[in-house]
Design a protein around this motif. Structure first.
Motif, short mmCIF file in Angstrom:
data_model
loop_
_atom_site.label_atom_id
_atom_site.label_comp_id
_atom_site.label_asym_id
_atom_site.label_seq_id
_atom_site.Cartn_x
_atom_site.Cartn_y
_atom_site.Cartn_z
N LEU A 200 -24.10 53.25 -21.79
CA LEU A 200 -24.87 52.84 -22.95
C LEU A 200 -24.37 53.60 -24.16
N LEU A 201 -24.56 53.01 -25.31
CA LEU A 201 -24.02 53.59 -26.52
C LEU A 201 -25.13 54.26 -27.32
N MET A 202 -24.89 55.49 -27.74
CA MET A 202 -25.82 56.10 -28.67
C MET A 202 -25.15 56.11 -30.03
N LEU A 203 -25.87 55.60 -31.00
CA LEU A 203 -25.27 55.39 -32.31
C LEU A 203 -25.74 56.42 -33.32
N PHE A 204 -24.80 56.95 -34.05
CA PHE A 204 -25.17 57.82 -35.17
C PHE A 204 -24.40 57.34 -36.39
N ASN A 205 -25.14 56.96 -37.39
CA ASN A 205 -24.52 56.48 -38.62
C ASN A 205 -24.57 57.57 -39.67
N LEU A 206 -23.41 57.85 -40.27
CA LEU A 206 -23.37 58.93 -41.25
C LEU A 206 -23.96 58.50 -42.59
N GLY A 207 -24.03 57.21 -42.82
CA GLY A 207 -24.57 56.76 -44.10
C GLY A 207 -23.73 57.29 -45.23
N ASP A 208 -24.38 57.79 -46.22
CA ASP A 208 -23.64 58.21 -47.39
C ASP A 208 -22.85 59.49 -47.18
N ASP A 209 -23.47 60.47 -46.57
CA ASP A 209 -22.79 61.76 -46.56
C ASP A 209 -21.99 62.04 -45.30
N GLY A 210 -20.69 62.05 -45.48
CA GLY A 210 -19.79 62.33 -44.39
C GLY A 210 -19.83 63.79 -43.97
N GLN A 211 -20.61 64.55 -44.67
CA GLN A 211 -20.71 65.97 -44.36
C GLN A 211 -21.53 66.21 -43.10
N ARG A 212 -22.23 65.18 -42.67
CA ARG A 212 -23.12 65.39 -41.54
C ARG A 212 -22.45 65.10 -40.20
N GLU A 213 -21.16 65.05 -40.24
CA GLU A 213 -20.46 64.69 -39.01
C GLU A 213 -20.73 65.70 -37.89
N ARG A 214 -20.71 66.94 -38.27
CA ARG A 214 -20.97 67.96 -37.27
C ARG A 214 -22.36 67.79 -36.67
N GLU A 215 -23.30 67.56 -37.53
CA GLU A 215 -24.68 67.34 -37.10
C GLU A 215 -24.74 66.17 -36.10
N ALA A 216 -24.04 65.11 -36.44
CA ALA A 216 -24.03 63.93 -35.59
C ALA A 216 -23.47 64.26 -34.21
N ILE A 217 -22.36 64.94 -34.21
CA ILE A 217 -21.71 65.28 -32.95
C ILE A 217 -22.61 66.15 -32.10
N GLU A 218 -23.28 67.07 -32.74
CA GLU A 218 -24.14 67.95 -31.96
C GLU A 218 -25.39 67.26 -31.44
N ALA A 219 -25.93 66.38 -32.27
CA ALA A 219 -27.10 65.63 -31.82
C ALA A 219 -26.75 64.79 -30.60
N LEU A 220 -25.62 64.13 -30.69
CA LEU A 220 -25.18 63.29 -29.58
C LEU A 220 -24.88 64.14 -28.35
N ALA A 221 -24.20 65.24 -28.58
CA ALA A 221 -23.81 66.09 -27.46
C ALA A 221 -25.04 66.64 -26.75
N SER A 222 -26.07 66.89 -27.50
CA SER A 222 -27.27 67.45 -26.87
C SER A 222 -27.88 66.46 -25.89
N TYR A 223 -27.58 65.18 -26.08
CA TYR A 223 -28.04 64.19 -25.12
C TYR A 223 -27.03 64.02 -23.99
N GLN A 224 -26.13 64.94 -23.91
CA GLN A 224 -25.16 64.93 -22.81
C GLN A 224 -24.25 63.73 -22.81
N VAL A 225 -23.99 63.16 -23.97
CA VAL A 225 -23.04 62.05 -23.97
C VAL A 225 -21.76 62.55 -23.31
N GLU A 226 -21.15 61.67 -22.56
CA GLU A 226 -19.98 62.10 -21.80
C GLU A 226 -18.72 62.10 -22.65
N GLY A 227 -18.77 61.34 -23.71
CA GLY A 227 -17.62 61.30 -24.59
C GLY A 227 -18.02 60.75 -25.94
N LEU A 228 -17.11 60.88 -26.89
CA LEU A 228 -17.44 60.46 -28.25
C LEU A 228 -16.37 59.52 -28.81
#
Lengths: 348, 348
Positions: free
Chosen positions: A105-133
């Motif tokens: 299943l796909l977990m989606l994170f949209n950065l919207g306007d600020d590309g600065q939140r990429e790290r935040e996105a990666i960490e949020a996703l990783a915390s759900y144990q996504v197996e890959g990005l």
DNA sequence: TTGTATGCGTTATCAA
DNA sequence: TTGATAACGCATACAA
């Protein structure tokens, strides 16, 4: 033995492996084994009992608990710079399809306007144990690469390279596409080419296309070529540049580096009252549903978006299955869709 | 006290609450309390120790484990009929934004071609303990309603009603939009109106728009109106219908019921060699980025897609916080964007 | 071949 | 105010 009732239709507390075990008169371990390693070590009679109990109870395992236990979640994280971008969506679609087929299943994170939140996105996703990005982002967030490294999970980059990220990379053959577009314009007799792009700073895709364009022009003495970086808020600048282009009195054509630019150029040309294929040749990278409808029809380079998404997922799945090779690059060719905006310059 | 090192940059086994507890010299329970109910019952000194340990270790809780324990996952499931549909994407964008702001993540399930998999989608998402569902689907899967009911989780429907599903409903005011479009054409002097829609069977949105159109025409004796259902593979049929419309010799205009139809009509009109605003009036429901570029510019009814997505999420979050009222309907008005395709019929 | 017991990372219930 | 301890639902080493 009476027929077992259908799966309970009422909302209620989750039916667990323990319920199944009880109903089947076996232990939880047996049920678990039936689920995971059906073939080995199972008395047919017991297996049948378990199977019946599962069906009767409408049991299905909790991926959450499974993830907690085995550290694998059957989840893949997708970070997108901007879901509004049709290109991203097209890729997303291919990726999603491939994921589903593989049971992810796909977990989606949209950065919207600020590309600065990429790290935040990666960490949020990783915390759900996504197996890959799968990352389709600008790669402007310094922390992103570190975040990825820290998770130690496989990553595949789509369309945009990241400076310091070790990862597979799936993309259109940007250089090839730019050459294809410029080559087509040349063949059609246009000889004064303007490459219009969004600001290139830091965006690999744009740089690659532009570099290939310049190289192509450099290799053909009969051509004149220039590049114009078009900012979103500077419609006037683009219009002025087009005027200058045409004023040079040769056979002028525009090569739009993506769909956003195509839109801007169309807008400017409409205001100028020019006609594509007549006053101005045109090829745009990115095929859109509306390309046939604008003016005489816009010639484009179509990206294999669906394939890109599927390949990105495929790369990821291979890594998840343990494939251990250096980062790969997969470049797919574009496809030239000829319409009238690039019709022979000599025809005018 | 020496300064604590920054969060470990190396990949490794997940740092858990137990690690924090050990480092801070307290029990796991204490750490958990610090995390969840920071204010009550905590010696400042202990709190500081815990806080420091968390920072030092770069700890962040595992949503998976939390979900397992409390049954809440901070996840919202989004089922989309077709991610390729720009409308769906626009809604998705609004929803995703609102989710992120509320600390939720979105799990996406795209139905792709077959709407029959709706039940499967709902169950897959539910198994991940999503706290609620946003459905933007056709509602053709019989099992879907039952699946939703079984999960006992709140649901909000976007754009499409489902016959037997008890749920909040967020949508464009379809009837109002159709009236607005027809009214505008009438004001501009077009008096022979053709409503073109995708096949209506079973799709509430299309039916509502068409019904409102007919009602509007019925209320204005000076107007003639008809409806045409356009199938994807029948371009010829649409073209023939347009010919008949114009052959009647009145002032003919088309009302396209959505962007897909707009595309088809534009295509047909291009083949016929007609000019919008001259040979044929036109208004389309759904604003697109390319509407200004086709012909003289297409008049459209813009949907507040972003607001729809945000509202859908807001509804869901209210339900999650325990709001218990009967299913609500939220209808948002469209916005008329006037361009030249609907310019006064008398001007021709 | 099956059952028992333990732990994954949390939170919650009890005592202390 | 804090600390053991038992779940949550599952998988697995080990014992039977």
């Amino acid at each position: 033995m009476s027929p077992t009732p259908p799966p309970s239709p009422v909302a209620g507390p989750r039916v667990t492996i323990a319920d199944v075990a009880e109903k089947a008169g076996v232990s939880k371990a047996t049920v678990s084994r039936f689920l995971n390693r059906r073939d080995e070590l199972l008395t047919p009679e017991i297996a049948q009992r378990v199977e019946a109990a599962i069906a009767a109870l409408g049991y299905s395992p909790s991926p959450m608990a499974q993830a907690l236990k085995r550290g694998r979640s059957r989840l893949i994280g997708l970070v997108v710079a901007d879901v509004t971008n049709p290109y991203s969506v097209a890729v997303l679609r291919g990726a999603e399809k491939a994921c589903q087929e593989a049971g992810y299943l796909l977990m989606l994170f949209n950065l919207g306007d600020d590309g600065q939140r990429e790290r935040e996105a990666i960490e949020a996703l990783a915390s759900y144990q996504v197996e890959g990005l799968i990352l389709n982002t600008l790669g402007r967030d310094e922390g992103a690469a570190a975040a990825v490294a820290r998770q130690g999970r496989p990553v595949v980059l789509v369309d945009r390279r990241h400076a310091d990220m070790q990862a597979d990379f799936v993309s259109l053959d940007n250089a090839g596409a730019a050459r294809m577009a410029a080559g087509h314009l040349r063949e059609q007799g246009w000889d004064d080419l303007l490459f219009v792009t969004e600001p290139m700073a830091g965006v690999s895709t744009r740089q690659e296309r532009e570099a290939a364009f310049r190289a192509f022009v450099g290799g053909h003495p009969e051509l004149h070529g220039a590049t114009f970086e078009s900012a979103a808020d500077d419609a006037a600048g683009l219009e002025a540049e087009l005027r200058r282009l045409r004023a040079r009195g040769r056979r002028p054509a525009v090569l739009a580096s993506n769909a956003v630019i195509t839109l801007r150029v169309c807008d400017a040309v409409a205001r100028l009252g020019w006609r594509f294929g007549h006053d101005l040749g045109f090829v745009g990278i990115d095929e859109t549903e509306w390309a046939p409808l604008v003016g005489p029809g816009l010639t484009t380079i179509a990206q294999p978006t669906d394939a890109l998404g599927r390949l990105a997922t495929a790369c990821l799945l291979e890594r998840l299955q343990g494939l251990d090779v250096p980062p790969r690059q997969i470049l797919l060719p574009g496809r030239l869709v000829v319409r009238r905006s690039s019709a022979r310059a000599s025809d005018q």
